[in-house]
Scaffold this motif. Structure first.
Motif, PDB file in Angstrom:
ATOM      1  N   ASN A 297       0.836  -1.206   0.000  1.00  0.00           N
ATOM      2  CA  ASN A 297       0.000   0.000   0.000  1.00  0.00           C
ATOM      3  C   ASN A 297       0.873   1.259   0.000  1.00  0.00           C
ATOM      4  O   ASN A 297       0.606   2.220  -0.732  1.00  0.00           O
ATOM      5  CB  ASN A 297      -0.943   0.015   1.209  1.00  0.00           C
ATOM      6  N   ILE A 300       2.462   1.626  -3.457  1.00  0.00           N
ATOM      7  CA  ILE A 300       1.515   2.141  -4.465  1.00  0.00           C
ATOM      8  C   ILE A 300       1.434   3.662  -4.340  1.00  0.00           C
ATOM      9  O   ILE A 300       1.481   4.389  -5.334  1.00  0.00           O
ATOM     10  CB  ILE A 300       0.102   1.510  -4.280  1.00  0.00           C
ATOM     11  N   GLU A 301       1.354   4.131  -3.100  1.00  0.00           N
ATOM     12  CA  GLU A 301       1.264   5.583  -2.883  1.00  0.00           C
ATOM     13  C   GLU A 301       2.519   6.285  -3.411  1.00  0.00           C
ATOM     14  O   GLU A 301       2.444   7.289  -4.109  1.00  0.00           O
ATOM     15  CB  GLU A 301       1.103   5.833  -1.384  1.00  0.00           C
ATOM     16  N   SER A 304       2.640   6.082  -7.303  1.00  0.00           N
ATOM     17  CA  SER A 304       1.621   6.923  -7.927  1.00  0.00           C
ATOM     18  C   SER A 304       1.995   8.399  -7.837  1.00  0.00           C
ATOM     19  O   SER A 304       1.482   9.220  -8.596  1.00  0.00           O
ATOM     20  CB  SER A 304       0.261   6.707  -7.258  1.00  0.00           C
ATOM     21  N   SER A 305       2.887   8.732  -6.896  1.00  0.00           N
ATOM     22  CA  SER A 305       3.258  10.149  -6.759  1.00  0.00           C
ATOM     23  C   SER A 305       4.411  10.548  -7.695  1.00  0.00           C
ATOM     24  O   SER A 305       4.792  11.711  -7.755  1.00  0.00           O
ATOM     25  CB  SER A 305       3.646  10.445  -5.310  1.00  0.00           C
ATOM     26  N   LEU A 345      -1.787  -2.998  -9.727  1.00  0.00           N
ATOM     27  CA  LEU A 345      -1.987  -2.222  -8.498  1.00  0.00           C
ATOM     28  C   LEU A 345      -1.982  -0.719  -8.780  1.00  0.00           C
ATOM     29  O   LEU A 345      -2.647   0.060  -8.108  1.00  0.00           O
ATOM     30  CB  LEU A 345      -0.882  -2.538  -7.487  1.00  0.00           C
ATOM     31  N   CYS A 346      -1.174  -0.312  -9.757  1.00  0.00           N
ATOM     32  CA  CYS A 346      -1.205   1.074 -10.212  1.00  0.00           C
ATOM     33  C   CYS A 346      -0.593   1.113 -11.604  1.00  0.00           C
ATOM     34  O   CYS A 346       0.142   0.208 -11.993  1.00  0.00           O
ATOM     35  CB  CYS A 346      -0.479   2.019  -9.257  1.00  0.00           C
ATOM     36  N   GLY A 347      -0.929   2.158 -12.353  1.00  0.00           N
ATOM     37  CA  GLY A 347      -0.387   2.309 -13.709  1.00  0.00           C
ATOM     38  C   GLY A 347      -1.058   1.393 -14.704  1.00  0.00           C
ATOM     39  O   GLY A 347      -2.273   1.167 -14.641  1.00  0.00           O
ATOM     40  N   ASP A 349      -1.388   2.085 -17.770  1.00  0.00           N
ATOM     41  CA  ASP A 349      -2.044   2.874 -18.822  1.00  0.00           C
ATOM     42  C   ASP A 349      -1.068   3.885 -19.437  1.00  0.00           C
ATOM     43  O   ASP A 349       0.047   4.043 -18.958  1.00  0.00           O
ATOM     44  CB  ASP A 349      -3.231   3.634 -18.217  1.00  0.00           C
ATOM     45  N   SER A 364       2.590   4.839 -17.750  1.00  0.00           N
ATOM     46  CA  SER A 364       2.610   5.115 -16.303  1.00  0.00           C
ATOM     47  C   SER A 364       3.391   4.023 -15.575  1.00  0.00           C
ATOM     48  O   SER A 364       3.362   2.860 -15.983  1.00  0.00           O
ATOM     49  CB  SER A 364       1.182   5.114 -15.748  1.00  0.00           C
ATOM     50  N   THR A 366       4.069   1.083 -13.308  1.00  0.00           N
ATOM     51  CA  THR A 366       3.084   0.018 -13.111  1.00  0.00           C
ATOM     52  C   THR A 366       3.585  -1.017 -12.098  1.00  0.00           C
ATOM     53  O   THR A 366       4.731  -1.485 -12.202  1.00  0.00           O
ATOM     54  CB  THR A 366       2.850  -0.686 -14.480  1.00  0.00           C
TER      55      THR A 366
END
Ligand code: NAD
Length: 478
Positions: A297, A300-301, A304-305, A345-347, A349, A364, A366
């Motif tokens: 978690n 991911i934060e 994503s930043s 979990l993130c990205g 795209d 992004s 990922t």
């Protein structure tokens, strides 16, 4: 703009064929480079061979002074070099300005200093004395990839030149500019003409012609494992000296007792620096199960930043990938992961960067979870902003997962238990391991991989030894 070959001077390719050089952040053609063939390589080798006797006759200290002069010139033009690197690669200008170009400068200064403090062996016998000389090899071929163009070319050029060799270099066809600028700098300061030539073009043509040329006595190659295999096959049949720095699929191993905050940012940096396009990137993140959910978690934060955007904007952390073709390859892995039940979990795209960047190779960062540790995205080198995460239960399992790939370049271990750090590090089948850090580089240490990650070591005396032939002379004392 046309970027020419540098073969004693700027020249067009013999066949007058050119390749578009594209800024991958915008998709714009920024220059054209020669599509050189064997005849261009032959000319470069002929000139390099002619220059060899003058260059080798300079003392080591004179050659070290030339390296320092090269470093000073690059430093004077740092901004220009950094901009060229950012335009060719799509990497953030801030990264080129603070990492790529300063490291290229440091490479020249480091090898100048290294030979000033170098020693060679002397072995006494009762009736004889042995002394060991290091002699230049002759013309050497340097073939380099697109991810760290000047950084890696200078890492080979500096030791090759200081040991008295002359050079024919082929940079990646996707990142030609700073190699050409380097040729211009070397020509300005070396006092001996024709010691460094740059022949641009495709690997299978210009690159292969260098590897095949009988007068090129050593090949130092950095690039993909598949290409390295071809280079090795050709070079070994000619008995050339060969150094291969190849691909990697490196694990970051996170134990529950790690310094949590520092580890999250360290592991994110290891996975995504230079858009994940560093051979050393920790693209497999193994996390001890007891902190897995909390760690993922936080990761991911953190990921994503990371701001993806205009490479020339100072706040940008990640630029574009090297090309649209490369993005397709990376996205293929993301799709394979989706098909295999992986959770993005993130990205995953293509971010929208704004006007002027619509045709760029954007992706992004990922993170993917829930894959089998032996699945394709988890074991093959993706070489992009994609990392997989896996939980593990104990040291044994972590080491087994980390070693379960064909590569063996590097790894990192994140723990506050020093005994465990040693124990895990020594069991990893890699050439290099970092503990509680990543990409912390001392230029004296051996750099290189095992298994499919390469053959040989670069760095400090390893590079000086590679770029020279050792001769022992034994004198009877009478
Ligand atoms: P690549 O193998 O496609 O190309 C590398 C260089 O080899 C380029 O200049 C290319 O034109 C040339 N080449 C291609 N085919 C050739 C042939 N048949 N004969 C001679 N030369 C040929 O690699 P790339 O895509 O440019 O770079 C990415 C790869 O490099 C990744 O696998 C990465 O891990 C690896 N790499 C390794 C290190 C390391 O130190 N181990 C460092 C950086 C990159």
């Amino acid at each position: 703009m046309k970027i020419q070959n540098f073969i004693g001077t700027f020249v067009d390719p013999n066949n007058d064929q050119w390749i578009d050089n594209i800024d991958p952040a915008t998709g714009n053609v920024i220059s054209q480079i020669p599509s050189s063939q064997a005849e261009d390589v032959n000319l470069a080798v002929e000139k390099a061979l002619f220059a060899f006797s003058s260059w080798r006759s300079k003392s080591m200290l004179e050659r070290a002074d030339v390296l320092d002069a090269i470093a000073n010139k690059i430093e004077e033009r740092l901004e220009e070099f950094a901009m060229a690197e950012s335009l060719d690669t799509g990497k953030p200008l801030s990264l080129a300005r603070t990492v790529d170009i300063p490291r290229a400068i440091a490479n020249f200064r480091f090898f100048a200093g290294a030979v000033r403090h170098d020693e060679t062996g002397c072995h006494m016998m009762a009736q004889a004395i042995n002394y060991t000389c290091r002699k230049p090899i002759g013309v050497v071929g340097l073939i380099t990839p697109w991810n760290l163009p000047l950084y890696l070319l200078s890492w080979k050029t500096a030791p090759a030149l200081v040991m008295g060799n002359t050079i024919v270099a082929k940079p990646s066809e996707m990142t030609p500019t700073t190699a050409t600028m380097l040729a211009q700098v070397i020509d300005e300061v070396s006092h001996v003409q024709d010691i460094f030539h740059v022949v641009h073009g495709y690997g299978a043509e210009a690159g292969a012609a260098i590897v095949e040329h009988p007068q090129v006595k050593a090949i130092s190659f950095t690039g993909g494992t598949a290409t390295g295999r071809q280079v090795a096959a050709t070079a070994s049949s000619h008995f050339k000296k060969l150094s291969l720095e190849l691909g990697g699929k490196n694990s970051s191993i996170v134990f529950a007792d790690c310094d949590f905050e520092k580890t999250v940012s360290g592991v994110a940096r290891a996975a995504f620096l230079n858009q994940g396009q560093v051979c050393l990137c920790g693209s497999r993140i193994l996390v001890e199960r007891s902190i897995y959910v909390r760690f993922i978690n936080a990761l991911i934060e953190e990921v994503s930043s990371l701001t993806v955007g205009d490479p020339r904007n100072p706040s940008t952390k990640l630029g574009s990938l090297i090309s649209l073709q490369h993005r397709e390859k990376v996205e293929r892995y993301i799709n394979i992961a989706r098909g295999a039940g992986g959770k993005i979990l993130c990205g995953g795209d293509r971010p929208s960067i704004g006007q002027g960047f619509e045709q760029g190779a954007w992706l992004s960062p990922t993170l993917i979870a829930d894959l089998d540790v032996n699945s394709i995205p988890s074991v093959e080198e993706i070489f992009g902003p994609v990392a997989v995460v896996h939980p593990f239960d104990d040291e044994e399992e972590a080491v087994r997962i980390a070693n379960g790939v064909e590569y063996g370049l590097s790894g990192s271990v994140w723990t506050q238990d020093i005994t465990r750090a040693h124990s895990v590090a020594q069991r990893l089948e890699t050439g290099m391991v970092w503990v509680n850090t990543w990409l912390c580089r001392d230029l004296r240490v051996p750099f290189g991989g095992v298994k499919a990650s390469g053959v040989g070591r670069e760095g400090g005396r390893y590079s000086l030894e590679f770029f020279s032939d050792t001769q022992n002379i034994c004198i009877h004392l009478g």
